[in-house]
Design a protein around this motif. Structure first.
Motif, PDB file in Angstrom:
ATOM      1  N   ASP A  99      38.473  34.496  42.656  1.00 15.24           N
ATOM      2  CA  ASP A  99      38.205  35.428  41.346  1.00 15.24           C
ATOM      3  C   ASP A  99      36.688  35.725  41.113  1.00 15.24           C
ATOM      4  O   ASP A  99      36.237  36.699  40.652  1.00 15.24           O
ATOM      5  N   HIS A 102      35.168  37.978  43.507  1.00 14.90           N
ATOM      6  CA  HIS A 102      35.705  39.473  43.099  1.00 14.90           C
ATOM      7  C   HIS A 102      34.606  40.016  41.990  1.00 14.90           C
ATOM      8  O   HIS A 102      34.264  40.998  41.890  1.00 14.90           O
ATOM      9  N   ASP A 103      34.675  39.171  40.887  1.00 14.48           N
ATOM     10  CA  ASP A 103      33.866  39.410  39.598  1.00 14.48           C
ATOM     11  C   ASP A 103      32.567  39.721  40.098  1.00 14.48           C
ATOM     12  O   ASP A 103      31.625  40.951  39.764  1.00 14.48           O
ATOM     13  N   ARG A 117      35.190  45.585  47.191  1.00 15.34           N
ATOM     14  CA  ARG A 117      36.653  45.427  47.557  1.00 15.34           C
ATOM     15  C   ARG A 117      36.954  44.784  48.892  1.00 15.34           C
ATOM     16  O   ARG A 117      37.754  43.611  49.026  1.00 15.34           O
ATOM     17  N   ALA A 120      35.345  40.909  48.608  1.00 14.77           N
ATOM     18  CA  ALA A 120      36.318  40.410  47.828  1.00 14.77           C
ATOM     19  C   ALA A 120      37.730  39.875  48.114  1.00 14.77           C
ATOM     20  O   ALA A 120      38.220  38.899  48.272  1.00 14.77           O
ATOM     21  N   ASP A 121      38.211  41.259  49.110  1.00 11.64           N
ATOM     22  CA  ASP A 121      39.447  40.878  49.633  1.00 11.64           C
ATOM     23  C   ASP A 121      39.278  39.603  50.663  1.00 11.64           C
ATOM     24  O   ASP A 121      40.325  38.755  51.009  1.00 11.64           O
ATOM     25  N   ARG A 124      38.770  36.332  49.345  1.00  9.02           N
ATOM     26  CA  ARG A 124      40.077  35.909  48.826  1.00  9.02           C
ATOM     27  C   ARG A 124      40.928  35.307  49.975  1.00  9.02           C
ATOM     28  O   ARG A 124      41.603  34.291  49.894  1.00  9.02           O
TER      29      ARG A 124
END
Length: 141
Positions: A99, A102-103, A117, A120-121, A124
């Motif tokens: 998280d 991503h932020d 994106r 972040a993906d 994750r």
């Protein structure tokens, strides 16, 4: 009769130079934001505790365990329970780290950034990969 096209500005040397300078400035700004994002992600550390307060873990941005603290309460539990507590805290820390990555990506690259994106993906996926939850399969102890 001359035909006007979208390439007309590129035939003007001054307009071409201005376009290239503007394009280079955009690339430089994007590179600076990417470097800032990378630095923040590299420095990221996340700490989490299990629900029973037996273990506290700290991970780095890659999900690698860099710190582990066990409370005195662990002496009242079977080793398998303590192992599950550590793994629970680790899963929570990895979720929180995903998280936070991503932020960081959105804050530095912008909410509409494909790069943000994608990064972040991918992070994750790395951070939330399934962990072996069966402490009896642990080796080297």
């Amino acid at each position: 009769m001359s035909e006007v096209s979208d390439t007309q500005p590129f035939l003007d040397p001054d307009a071409s130079r201005e376009y290239l300078r503007s394009w280079k400035d955009d690339v430089d700004r994007t590179a600076a934001r990417a470097a800032a994002m990378s630095e923040q992600i590299e420095r990221l550390r996340v700490t989490a505790r299990d629900g029973n307060g037996l273990a506290e873990v700290t991970i780095d941005s890659g999900g690698v365990l860099v710190g582990l603290e066990l409370t005195d309460r662990i002496h009242r539990f079977e080793p398998a329970v303590v192992a599950r507590a550590v793994l629970s805290a680790l899963r929570d820390a990895r979720s929180k780290a995903a998280d936070r990555v991503h932020d960081i990506a959105v804050e530095t690259m912008g909410p509409d950034s494909l790069s943000a994106r994608t990064i972040a993906d991918r992070m994750r996926d790395v951070l939330q990969r399934p962990a072996d939850d069966d402490p009896s399969t642990a080796r080297g102890f």
